[in-house]
Design a protein around this motif. Structure first.
Motif, short mmCIF file in Angstrom:
data_model
loop_
_atom_site.label_atom_id
_atom_site.label_comp_id
_atom_site.label_asym_id
_atom_site.label_seq_id
_atom_site.Cartn_x
_atom_site.Cartn_y
_atom_site.Cartn_z
N ASP A 158 0.83 -1.20 0.00
CA ASP A 158 0.00 0.00 0.00
C ASP A 158 0.87 1.25 0.00
OD1 ASP A 158 0.74 0.71 2.62
OD2 ASP A 158 -1.14 0.06 3.53
N LEU A 159 0.23 2.41 -0.09
CA LEU A 159 0.94 3.67 -0.27
C LEU A 159 1.70 4.14 0.96
CD1 LEU A 159 -1.65 5.62 -2.46
CD2 LEU A 159 0.56 4.68 -3.18
N SER A 160 1.54 3.45 2.07
CA SER A 160 2.35 3.76 3.25
C SER A 160 3.56 2.84 3.35
CB SER A 160 1.52 3.67 4.53
OG SER A 160 1.23 2.32 4.85
N GLY A 161 3.56 1.76 2.51
CA GLY A 161 4.67 0.81 2.54
C GLY A 161 4.35 -0.51 3.20
N GLN A 162 3.11 -0.70 3.65
CA GLN A 162 2.74 -1.98 4.25
C GLN A 162 2.70 -3.07 3.17
OE1 GLN A 162 -0.07 -1.10 7.99
NE2 GLN A 162 -1.06 -0.66 6.04
N VAL A 163 3.11 -4.28 3.55
CA VAL A 163 3.26 -5.37 2.58
C VAL A 163 2.32 -6.52 2.93
CG1 VAL A 163 4.84 -7.10 1.63
CG2 VAL A 163 5.67 -4.78 2.15
N GLY A 185 -3.68 8.84 -2.63
CA GLY A 185 -2.69 9.32 -1.69
C GLY A 185 -3.06 10.67 -1.12
N ALA A 186 -3.63 11.55 -1.97
CA ALA A 186 -4.04 12.87 -1.49
C ALA A 186 -5.15 12.75 -0.46
CB ALA A 186 -4.50 13.72 -2.67
N VAL A 187 -6.09 11.83 -0.69
CA VAL A 187 -7.18 11.61 0.27
C VAL A 187 -6.62 11.07 1.59
CG1 VAL A 187 -9.23 10.22 0.77
CG2 VAL A 187 -8.92 11.25 -1.49
N ALA A 188 -5.69 10.11 1.49
CA ALA A 188 -5.09 9.54 2.69
C ALA A 188 -4.30 10.59 3.46
CB ALA A 188 -4.17 8.38 2.32
N GLY A 189 -3.61 11.47 2.72
CA GLY A 189 -2.85 12.54 3.37
C GLY A 189 -3.76 13.52 4.08
#
Length: 260
Positions: free
Chosen positions: A145-150, A251-255
């Protein structure tokens, strides 16, 4: 320590080496940049690890400390590329916990003093592995995912495998002097869906705090010590071009959510 021994004449299970495609080789070329001479490598089974191993022929003084090994490493040992001579422990020995290949591998390892099978408490122990210098860990993933979780366990709702040694070796590689932990995967599935995603569809196999490098055929994202927004940018850069705009929007929404 054996309580019961059952004799059988069934042949050993065999798994031939995977045949890398162009995408596998592109991923392996990016990973190759992070493998120095005298590195101690841990690789999983699959087409990307096999592609990387096939590119290591010009390296010198490599070592192996891995949960399992396959056919692809045999040629490197026979050619003197893998010598294990620079390892701080188990010097001169290829260390693994499991052989998973064909008769080529089994015949090579049978009675071979340079290959030693060891229990999990030695092959996967972080204090053991991290005592080695330049540990390069290469493992695969289903999605990131966009935070780096695998997620390396569930695809499309189907459970494909257990956690395995990914987290053990990843953490040990990061602690190793000169070590790197690589998670490698194609940017898309076979039907074109992005494997860099806004949110995982499966469990977290490796948390973002333990992720170092994510590599696709489009390059490497260096995530260690990166901020949330740096992670977004780096992961979008290595996503398939057809999905980058959508990922940027997610990513913008998550940010924005994080900001509130």
């Amino acid at each position: 320590e054996i309580d019961v021994c059952v004799h059988t004449d069934r042949p050993l299970l065999e798994m031939p080496s995977a045949v890398p495609n162009d995408i596998d080789r592109a991923i392996a070329r990016h990973a190759l940049e992070y493998v120095p001479d005298r590195a101690v490598i841990q690789v999983g089974i699959g087409s990307v690890p096999d592609a990387l191993v096939s590119m290591l022929g010009s390296h010198r003084g490599l070592g192996v400390h891995s949960g399992m090994i396959g056919d692809s490493l045999v040629d490197l040992i026979q050619r003197g590329v893998i010598t294990n001579e620079h390892k701080e422990i188990d010097t001169g020995l290829t260390i693994t916990g499991q052989l998973l290949g064909t008769r080529k591998l089994y015949d090579f390892c049978d009675g071979n003093p340079v290959v030693r099978l060891m229990p999990v408490r030695h092959t996967h122990d972080i204090s053991v592995v991290s005592s080695l210098s330049k540990v390069i860990s290469l493992n695969s993933a289903i999605e990131v995912d966009l935070s780096g979780q695998v997620n390396a366990e569930v695809a499309g709702g189907a459970y494909l495998g257990a956690v395995g040694g990914q987290l053990d070796f990843g953490r040990a590689a990061i602690r190793s002097v000169g070590g790197r932990s690589i998670i490698a995967l194609p940017s898309t599935t076979t039907d074109g869906r992005s494997r860099i995603v806004g949110s995982l569809q499966g469990p977290v196999t490796t948390p973002r705090s333990d992720v170092d490098l994510i590599i696709t055929e489009y390059g490497a994202a260096e995530l260690r010590s990166a901020t949330f927004h740096e992670r977004l940018a780096a992961l979008i850069r290595i996503a398939h071009p057809a999905h980058r705009d959508a990922l940027a929007q997610q990513g913008a929404v998550a940010g924005a959510r994080r900001a509130t």
